[in-house]
Design a protein around this motif. Sequence first.
Motif, PDB file in Angstrom:
ATOM      1  N   SER A 399     -29.304 -19.788   1.097  1.00 42.64           N
ATOM      2  CA  SER A 399     -30.471 -19.324   0.348  1.00 42.64           C
ATOM      3  C   SER A 399     -30.337 -19.656  -1.134  1.00 42.64           C
ATOM      4  CB  SER A 399     -30.663 -17.816   0.538  1.00 42.64           C
ATOM      5  OG  SER A 399     -30.887 -17.494   1.891  1.00 42.64           O
ATOM      6  N   ILE A 400     -29.126 -19.475  -1.670  1.00 38.16           N
ATOM      7  CA  ILE A 400     -28.884 -19.815  -3.073  1.00 38.16           C
ATOM      8  C   ILE A 400     -29.067 -21.312  -3.287  1.00 38.16           C
ATOM      9  CG2 ILE A 400     -27.081 -19.952  -4.843  1.00 38.16           C
ATOM     10  CD1 ILE A 400     -26.053 -17.235  -3.706  1.00 38.16           C
ATOM     11  N   GLU A 401     -28.601 -22.118  -2.356  1.00 38.47           N
ATOM     12  CA  GLU A 401     -28.796 -23.572  -2.470  1.00 38.47           C
ATOM     13  C   GLU A 401     -30.282 -23.921  -2.466  1.00 38.47           C
ATOM     14  OE1 GLU A 401     -27.799 -27.761  -0.132  1.00 38.47           O
ATOM     15  OE2 GLU A 401     -26.821 -25.905   0.518  1.00 38.47           O
ATOM     16  N   ASN A 402     -31.060 -23.242  -1.644  1.00 36.28           N
ATOM     17  CA  ASN A 402     -32.501 -23.487  -1.622  1.00 36.28           C
ATOM     18  C   ASN A 402     -33.136 -23.144  -2.959  1.00 36.28           C
ATOM     19  OD1 ASN A 402     -33.252 -24.641   0.840  1.00 36.28           O
ATOM     20  ND2 ASN A 402     -32.986 -22.701   1.902  1.00 36.28           N
ATOM     21  N   TYR A 403     -32.664 -22.068  -3.586  1.00 39.49           N
ATOM     22  CA  TYR A 403     -33.165 -21.731  -4.921  1.00 39.49           C
ATOM     23  C   TYR A 403     -32.863 -22.862  -5.898  1.00 39.49           C
ATOM     24  CZ  TYR A 403     -33.753 -19.496  -9.427  1.00 39.49           C
ATOM     25  OH  TYR A 403     -34.166 -19.225 -10.714  1.00 39.49           O
ATOM     26  N   GLU A 404     -31.632 -23.337  -5.865  1.00 37.28           N
ATOM     27  CA  GLU A 404     -31.200 -24.353  -6.830  1.00 37.28           C
ATOM     28  C   GLU A 404     -31.935 -25.682  -6.643  1.00 37.28           C
ATOM     29  OE1 GLU A 404     -26.602 -22.726  -7.363  1.00 37.28           O
ATOM     30  OE2 GLU A 404     -27.057 -24.292  -5.891  1.00 37.28           O
ATOM     31  N   LYS A 405     -32.414 -25.935  -5.430  1.00 32.92           N
ATOM     32  CA  LYS A 405     -33.064 -27.220  -5.142  1.00 32.92           C
ATOM     33  C   LYS A 405     -34.565 -27.097  -4.947  1.00 32.92           C
ATOM     34  CE  LYS A 405     -29.026 -29.342  -2.898  1.00 32.92           C
ATOM     35  NZ  LYS A 405     -28.504 -29.926  -1.636  1.00 32.92           N
ATOM     36  N   VAL A 406     -35.120 -25.945  -5.283  1.00 31.09           N
ATOM     37  CA  VAL A 406     -36.514 -25.683  -4.918  1.00 31.09           C
ATOM     38  C   VAL A 406     -37.482 -26.705  -5.517  1.00 31.09           C
ATOM     39  CG1 VAL A 406     -36.947 -24.037  -6.811  1.00 31.09           C
ATOM     40  CG2 VAL A 406     -38.240 -23.851  -4.670  1.00 31.09           C
ATOM     41  N   TYR A 407     -37.190 -27.236  -6.695  1.00 33.23           N
ATOM     42  CA  TYR A 407     -38.081 -28.209  -7.320  1.00 33.23           C
ATOM     43  C   TYR A 407     -37.551 -29.646  -7.228  1.00 33.23           C
ATOM     44  CZ  TYR A 407     -41.503 -24.992  -9.394  1.00 33.23           C
ATOM     45  OH  TYR A 407     -42.532 -24.087  -9.592  1.00 33.23           O
ATOM     46  N   ASP A 408     -36.520 -29.877  -6.429  1.00 33.38           N
ATOM     47  CA  ASP A 408     -36.050 -31.242  -6.215  1.00 33.38           C
ATOM     48  C   ASP A 408     -37.082 -32.037  -5.413  1.00 33.38           C
ATOM     49  OD1 ASP A 408     -33.757 -30.460  -7.462  1.00 33.38           O
ATOM     50  OD2 ASP A 408     -32.426 -30.763  -5.751  1.00 33.38           O
ATOM     51  N   ILE A 409     -36.967 -33.356  -5.464  1.00 36.80           N
ATOM     52  CA  ILE A 409     -37.741 -34.200  -4.561  1.00 36.80           C
ATOM     53  C   ILE A 409     -37.037 -34.175  -3.213  1.00 36.80           C
ATOM     54  CG2 ILE A 409     -38.501 -36.559  -4.072  1.00 36.80           C
ATOM     55  CD1 ILE A 409     -38.683 -36.989  -7.110  1.00 36.80           C
ATOM     56  N   HIS A 410     -37.729 -33.689  -2.210  1.00 32.26           N
ATOM     57  CA  HIS A 410     -37.098 -33.454  -0.912  1.00 32.26           C
ATOM     58  C   HIS A 410     -37.451 -34.574   0.061  1.00 32.26           C
ATOM     59  CE1 HIS A 410     -35.634 -29.322  -1.663  1.00 32.26           C
ATOM     60  NE2 HIS A 410     -36.658 -29.275  -2.506  1.00 32.26           N
TER      61      HIS A 410
END
Length: 810
Positions: A399-410
Amino acid sequence: MGQKKIVIIGAGVVGCSTAYYLNKMGQRNITVIEQGPLFETGGSTSHAPGLVFQLGFSKVLTTLASQTVEAFKELSHEGQPSFYSVGSLEVANTQERLDDLKRKAGVAKSWGMETFVLSPEECAQKNPLLNSDNIYGGLYVPSDGIAKPLRAVDQMAHFSKSCGTKFYGHTEVTDIEVVDDQVKSVETSAGRFEADLIICCAGFWGPRIGEMVGVTIPLQPIAHQYVFSNDLQELGAETEEVSMPIIRHQDSAMYYRQVFNGIGIGSYQHRALPVEVSEITKYGEAKEMPSVKPFTPEDFEKPWEDAQELIPALKQAGVKRGINGIFSFTPDGMPLLGESQKVRGFWAAEAIWVTHSAGVGKEMAEWIVNGAPTLDLELCDINRFDTYAQSPAYYKKRSIENYEKVYDIHHPFMQPESSRDMRVSPYYMRQQSLGAYFNEKSGWEQPQWFEANDSLVATYEKNILERKGWAAQYWSPIIEAEHLHTRQYAGLYDVTAVKKRLEISGEGALEFLQHLTTSTIDIPIGQVTSTLMLHELAGIKDEIKVIRTAASTFFVLCTGAVEASWIKKQVPVSSRVVIQDLTNGMCGLSVIGGKASEIMNSLDSQAFVKSEWEIGQAKEGFIGNVPVLAVYDSYGGTERWELFTTSDQGLKLWDVLFEAGRPYQIIAAGDRALESLRIESLSLRNGKDFWSEHNPYEVGLDHLVDLNKPTFIGKQALLDRKANGPNLLLTPLLLDDPSMVVMGYEPVFDEDKVAGFVTSAGYAYNFGKGIVYALLSPETVHKSSQLSIEYFGKRYTATRMTQSAVRAHQ
């Protein structure tokens, strides 16, 4: 569903939305319990800045957001809107981001949403506060805007009260009574409330409620920075709370909105600030409210510099105040919805932002009353997490990783980095030694391709389509070489992660499966059949494979944890049917390809002589000293032997098969080649080409439906849907340009009209062209053979395959 005693825990925007829609659908015995005041409860709803960006690459989240916008527009009262339709701008600081916004604009067409890709100058015209010097352009969504959730909650609660719903504020839930795995009542500081059904809408307090019934709610509360500026001179004449488009600047992980004469600024740029549920204070004990933590100014230093760069007027205004507001993240970034498999009557509607709130309330009400929601919510189902993912060590890190990458290009094939190696098959050490590139699939480490096969690239390079750009990310030409080599020779595939493995047995097992599925399950022992499961509204829950191993014992392969939990929920309480999940204790291998049968015939076993087998047959036997359940069928248009054994015997099975296959040039091959073979042969996959919004007649699976069966779940609804005709038709297309491939979910055009969107996409080597399945409007399918697919803002022509061509290809 008849009238039930329903207790909703939490009177934030999700709890009130769910009560509102349940009342609109005729439910009347509803109680809403809230530990804080009504209705500024102190949860995330109370501090949410209200920005609604509807569009995403997830169809379900985009639809939930659109439903929320429409609901909030209708909930205005006495000139006080619950939604300001001011539009949104996503701006790009890099060419890569601009390209991604063009891809997003294409997906918007697929989901039926109006968007515009703008130049830097056009972005500044939409919002004059923007400094357009350093941006490449942006994406404008006219229907986005600002939600006022407390106003919406007030109107929803007013309606619910008029229908008899009781709201209790300052009432703490202290326990939940469960008898025989069924909820019975809610114990609170104000007394006991009997309940047939409990809906947990407690936000980041949800895990605490889940503990009371022994249900894990895998979410992580995280504090997130939000700042209010002082008044801007440029906004001095503004009298409305918001009149300018909201802004999202994902390259700096920030977003912005007007707040009368100032600006509200949100930042994801800072370090993750996880909060333990046990550390969150009750209402009245916190300085502001439970959902707000003290502001940490050191985390806002760099974001403030970036904010002033994008909006220069902020330099003179400065910061008025800031908060660290708490909200919820999950391991996969999706909400947690539905009834727990573990406790009947315990429902969750958790990890939901204001953006999706009313949509979730609507779908939850439909799910509860009708037995299924209109929208497919498989990706949000709370039962999607197996036991491995219910460990705090897993879901907190992820979940923390998802927070950190939430605005990355996925990218679709981008993989998580945390909480890996949770599940490994018995072949893992062999796969590592062959240079496997692993992705995660249902928690399993699943090989995508093998570096040991790099030498095959030269062998097949004249045939391999070299992918470029977006399609070349997280890709290797080895995938294509494995695909082509399997066709000619054979591939050994680890299918441990591909399906859930259930044994359904006991008195009444046959009758249970007959009711569960659309075709006859009364097959001879040793036979295999594919069939469908439908929900109450006749949407496809899954395509499953059923193997009858004894008179009252069946081996069932279903897609995953959600589908397995749904099967278990259909067993009546008084039934003697037993369902065992064998997934963890079993492993699977497939031998696929032109030489597959020769390899199996070469084994020192009379059990695998091809002449003694028929397609669709299953037998139990031995390969060497390894006991296996073997299934002989086809995959991707070629022969397949699928072999299951216990995990302790798996490594031996791999070694025996690999050694037997050496004279026939067998290779270990990865999941990407397996998927490529599937797409090339136009085989369908649940969750990719169809989901529970679709019925068998829309996606070409009506041959798996026997309407002569007296009954099965969803039969009457299916008859009604068949009579009404299809909404969409799943149709294969070939790209005319032989050098092009697409990735999935791109819009399909009939001239200049959006006719549907791509589901699966790959490359058909036997045609020498890119191949896709697309869900298209019936009129387009019946009228047009020449279509086009938009990919990163450009159109590529495609031709619809005729039915005769499809049959020949399959």
